[in-house]
Design a protein around this motif. Structure first.
Motif, mmCIF file in Angstrom:
data_model
loop_
_atom_site.group_PDB
_atom_site.id
_atom_site.type_symbol
_atom_site.label_atom_id
_atom_site.label_comp_id
_atom_site.label_asym_id
_atom_site.label_seq_id
_atom_site.Cartn_x
_atom_site.Cartn_y
_atom_site.Cartn_z
ATOM 1 N N VAL A 1 0.854 -1.185 0.000
ATOM 2 C CA VAL A 1 0.000 0.000 0.000
ATOM 3 C C VAL A 1 0.892 1.237 0.000
ATOM 4 C CG1 VAL A 1 -1.759 1.289 1.274
ATOM 5 C CG2 VAL A 1 -1.767 -1.216 1.326
ATOM 6 N N PHE A 2 0.545 2.224 -0.815
ATOM 7 C CA PHE A 2 1.157 3.534 -0.654
ATOM 8 C C PHE A 2 0.307 4.263 0.372
ATOM 9 C CE2 PHE A 2 2.744 2.173 -4.745
ATOM 10 C CZ PHE A 2 4.062 2.586 -4.703
ATOM 11 N N TYR B 1 1.944 8.720 -0.149
ATOM 12 C CA TYR B 1 1.184 9.093 -1.340
ATOM 13 C C TYR B 1 1.098 10.616 -1.484
ATOM 14 C CZ TYR B 1 -2.099 8.919 -5.138
ATOM 15 O OH TYR B 1 -2.676 9.070 -6.374
ATOM 16 N N GLU C 1 4.120 -3.756 -8.308
ATOM 17 C CA GLU C 1 3.274 -2.722 -8.904
ATOM 18 C C GLU C 1 3.792 -1.395 -8.382
ATOM 19 O OE1 GLU C 1 -0.865 -2.677 -7.720
ATOM 20 O OE2 GLU C 1 -1.370 -1.180 -9.223
ATOM 21 N N ALA D 1 -4.631 7.566 -0.798
ATOM 22 C CA ALA D 1 -3.627 6.519 -0.662
ATOM 23 C C ALA D 1 -3.695 5.687 -1.939
ATOM 24 C CB ALA D 1 -3.918 5.652 0.558
ATOM 25 N N TYR D 2 -2.909 4.617 -1.998
ATOM 26 C CA TYR D 2 -2.991 3.739 -3.165
ATOM 27 C C TYR D 2 -2.829 2.286 -2.717
ATOM 28 C CZ TYR D 2 -2.466 1.670 -7.706
ATOM 29 O OH TYR D 2 -2.670 0.891 -8.814
ATOM 30 N N PHE D 3 -3.825 1.476 -3.049
ATOM 31 C CA PHE D 3 -3.815 0.053 -2.689
ATOM 32 C C PHE D 3 -3.545 -0.787 -3.935
ATOM 33 C CE2 PHE D 3 -5.449 -0.118 1.700
ATOM 34 C CZ PHE D 3 -5.670 1.230 1.887
ATOM 35 N N PRO D 4 -3.002 -2.005 -3.752
ATOM 36 C CA PRO D 4 -2.666 -2.833 -4.908
ATOM 37 C C PRO D 4 -3.875 -3.117 -5.806
ATOM 38 C CG PRO D 4 -1.689 -3.755 -2.930
ATOM 39 C CD PRO D 4 -2.597 -2.646 -2.488
ATOM 40 N N THR D 5 -3.609 -3.190 -7.096
ATOM 41 C CA THR D 5 -4.628 -3.543 -8.085
ATOM 42 C C THR D 5 -5.054 -4.996 -7.938
ATOM 43 O OG1 THR D 5 -3.565 -2.030 -9.636
ATOM 44 C CG2 THR D 5 -5.082 -3.636 -10.567
ATOM 45 N N LEU D 6 -4.106 -5.847 -7.576
ATOM 46 C CA LEU D 6 -4.350 -7.291 -7.601
ATOM 47 C C LEU D 6 -4.828 -7.784 -6.240
ATOM 48 C CD1 LEU D 6 -1.220 -8.230 -9.720
ATOM 49 C CD2 LEU D 6 -3.591 -7.996 -10.502
ATOM 50 N N ILE D 7 -5.973 -8.457 -6.262
ATOM 51 C CA ILE D 7 -6.592 -8.921 -5.017
ATOM 52 C C ILE D 7 -6.665 -10.449 -5.024
ATOM 53 C CG2 ILE D 7 -8.676 -8.819 -3.588
ATOM 54 C CD1 ILE D 7 -9.312 -6.127 -4.882
ATOM 55 N N ILE E 1 -9.538 -5.619 -0.327
ATOM 56 C CA ILE E 1 -8.118 -5.405 0.000
ATOM 57 C C ILE E 1 -7.964 -4.267 1.008
ATOM 58 C CG2 ILE E 1 -7.761 -3.969 -2.066
ATOM 59 C CD1 ILE E 1 -5.041 -6.219 -0.762
ATOM 60 N N MET F 1 -6.669 -4.446 5.193
ATOM 61 C CA MET F 1 -5.648 -3.571 5.779
ATOM 62 C C MET F 1 -6.215 -2.755 6.940
ATOM 63 S SD MET F 1 -3.144 -4.512 3.889
ATOM 64 C CE MET F 1 -1.851 -3.438 4.524
#
Lengths: 455, 455
Positions: A12-13, A18, A130, B40-46, B89, B93
């Motif tokens: 996670v960013f 971010y 990623e 924020a930024y969470f992963p694309t892949l789950i 996802i 978290m």
């Protein structure tokens, strides 16, 4: 708060990191737009048949590609790659859009996520499966124009790294082995992390020549009535920059952010004693309003369920450039205490001196770049023998040395040094290797090269 | 320039459309941040194992999920979903981050690409397999706080749709069948496209209750010392908004953009006659500079290889709100001609009246919303019988009618009308159905509902 997810290498960013990226995006995007670059968005998924069109490119990226093979409950007829970079899908489209010299130059950028299925150990910001980046792609009438574009982007990138991130770097032309898969040549910015004795690539600019334009058929009708093949560049910076800023400037107590890139530039911490809350809180909020009105990014941490000491640690860890402390004593003396995150320097300031806070931040920004540049310059040692080379790398230096140009000697450098690489030759600056011998084979040297371990 | 790629349903967002999206992002992001939302930024892949945790949610999305099954040259041990949305996802978290009531409310947003492998016919902006959106996710101590959050986000979304996009809408609570997979309730904004006689969903706000918090274990230690399960909301708007703006406001000659969302608000076209180029070009550039200094987004189209007529069409198609024409006559008269894109209204303005241009744009913005609102209101007809309902839908109206609440009658509406759906009941406004009968079964009605075909 932990940033690791159940998908290895995809972190996670977090909001703070971010927010640094948002500062970088805003700064860079403005410079790109002034240069005539337009943003767009291309599909993430690239059909395998497109990805293979430029053979070297495909070979370079295929070991790291993640593939979509199923959707809904069906197998797809063709595998779809998650973009590792977007040359192939973009240039397929460019070939349809470009008809005449009037359509050139074409300058397109996108801010997107990309995927590279690393097999090496991943680490937050620096190496992940990623990450977020911008990729700029331009098309030109002539090689000269493409070369000029490379220079223009180098200028823009230098400003982002130095003015915003306070990051000095070596501007190097990568070796043939190390250039971008499919490029004519690659220019890269390497910064330096003294504690690790490693360089870190901040960004790259590629002159692609006609290597993609030919297989993708990007041609245009020139003003002389002739059909010609176009020339291209591509260039990118990524969320690695967040990692670079933290690694280059950080200390034992956490991050130290250059003021211009810090999401919060000043944090104000009221120091509260029972019975004297009111005047201190009022002063803190007043200082906050005044600084905000000067255009600074300010936070007043007036939470009452944390101690001042806890707050000091909290904001130091995050790297906020300037802490302003206001206690009953300060209020009585009609001022506040400002503490620089990088040097720990404390200054008591009267309220009527508050207009000087932006200057403190600008000075800090400048000094952080100067200190980092000094560390980079001091890390470079010129070596002429294998022993000197090995010693320099062991001592966490960047070795400046001489090379005949043979890829075998390039490989030998890695073995000799336990993994350090020829990072390339200086770009823009000319350094002659006359009279020097290759550090590996002892034959006549043709290049002055920089050798270092890297992230 | 064509936007279709070799991947069906995954189109390019071209620079002009993407620039509209940038305006939307900037406007919305400012409002979100003022409300305390952090990006924020969470992963694309789950991982599939996470996606299945909330059963209804998984069932709702799984027919549209694209799966990564291979990476590099290896089969993955577990399939990874390309996010159709990120509840799973993120909440995995959140459950690790949240410990105490002090961590609440938590408000996280991300601006990202999402993937839904549509089997229906796709169309640019309105229905595509990859699109861009923001997804906001919040966590609260109580149901009341989550309900309040829904209201706050509705307020913010209304401002984005009305103030920026000049888009009126019906605010509807979706039926149980139609709500977000896993939500307690879903509130949605439907705008209306008169020519098509269809509504178009602009955005949704979900109160998730504890439906995710329970399976994901999002609990916190409350101030009373008790461990409690949290309450959540999620909400999103997407690049569909670009399509809505074009469809609601456009005409035969192309897009008509509301001034506040237009990437270029004013285009200045010099009308050039041989021998009189200089004064006209100078006047055009001078007007351009003056308007820019007022903070407007302006383009001076001084290209010499296109005719003025070609430029008129070009910018009309793109939907630039105001065109300023400057010819030799205008220069002699010391002014210019301003032409509104929406009404075609032409005004000759003296140079010293240039300060009124922003007012013209503001008036245009206001009138566009008013006109669209009138069209929406006029489209609503109250119906009480099946025949009236069928007729209303055939005549491209929105039917306001009465419903008993039985899902069987909801399904019957679709069959009766050739695809129109119960879009829901008014949210915030209370409409009583006392004394009315269900339009399908004739039994006592409990809800006033809006029925329409949709995109």
């Amino acid at each position: 708060m932990d940033q690791r997810t159940p998908v290895r290498g995809c972190d996670v960013f977090m909001p703070w990191g971010y927010a640094i990226w948002e500062q970088i995006m805003r700064y860079a995007d403005t410079l790109f737009k002034e240069h005539g670059v337009k943003n767009a968005y291309f599909p993430t998924l690239i059909p395998e048949s497109l990805l293979v069109k430029e053979a070297e490119h495909f070979e370079g990226f295929t070991p790291e590609v993640a593939w979509v093979t199923e959707a809904g409950n069906e197998k797809l007829a063709e595998r779809l790659a998650l973009r590792p970079t977007s040359e192939t899908i973009m240039y397929y489209m460019f070939s349809q859009w470009i008809r005449s010299y009037r359509d050139l130059p074409l300058r397109i950028n996108q801010w997107v996520n990309v995927f590279r299925w690393e097999t090496k150990a991943t680490r937050p910001f620096l190496r992940s499966r990623e990450f977020l980046w911008q990729e700029g792609h331009t098309v030109h009438r002539t090689l000269d124009e493409a070369n000029q574009e490379v220079l223009d982007i180098i200028e823009i990138y230098s400003r982002i790294f130095e003015e915003l991130g306070a990051l000095p770097s070596l501007l190097l032309r990568r070796t043939e082995q190390d250039k971008f898969a499919g490029a004519l040549y690659t220019v890269a910015f390497d910064t330096f992390i003294p504690e690790a004795g490693r360089v870190l690539q901040l960004g790259t600019v590629h002159n692609l020549g006609q290597n993609f334009a030919k297989p993708f058929g990007i041609t245009f009708l020139d003003s002389d009535g002739k059909e010609k093949t176009a020339w291209q560049t591509s260039w990118g910076i990524s969320t690695r920059l967040i990692g670079a800023i933290i690694a280059v400037h950080g200390d034992d107590r956490g991050a130290v952010l250059p003021p211009r890139v810090a999401p919060t530039q000043v944090v104000i911490v009221p120091i509260i004693f029972k019975g004297k809350e009111e005047p201190v809180l009022n002063a803190a909020r007043d200082i906050g309003e005044k600084l905000k009105s000067m255009g600074l990014r300010v936070e007043v941490d007036d939470r009452d369920d944390y101690t001042a000491g806890w707050k000091f640690n909290h904001w130091e860890l995050k790297g906020v450039p300037l802490r302003i402390e206001v206690g009953p004593q300060d209020v009585e003396n009609g001022g506040f205490t400002a503490v620089r995150r990088d040097t720990g320097e404390k200054t008591f300031m009267k309220m009527d001196e508050i207009g000087k806070v932006p200057e403190i931040l600008e000075r800090m920004q400048r000094e952080m770049l100067e200190r980092a540049r000094k560390r980079l310059e001091e890390a470079i040692v010129t070596v002429r023998t294998k022993d000197e080379l090995k010693e320099a790398i062991e001592e966490k230096k960047i070795a400046r040395s001489f090379w005949c140009g043979d890829p075998k000697c390039e490989d030998a450098v890695k073995e000799l040094t336990g993994g350090a690489e020829i990072r390339g030759t200086k770009f823009l600056e000319i350094e002659g290797a006359e009279g020097e011998k290759c550090v590996v084979c002892g034959k006549e040297a043709h290049h002055v090269v920089y050798i270092a371990k890297s992230y």
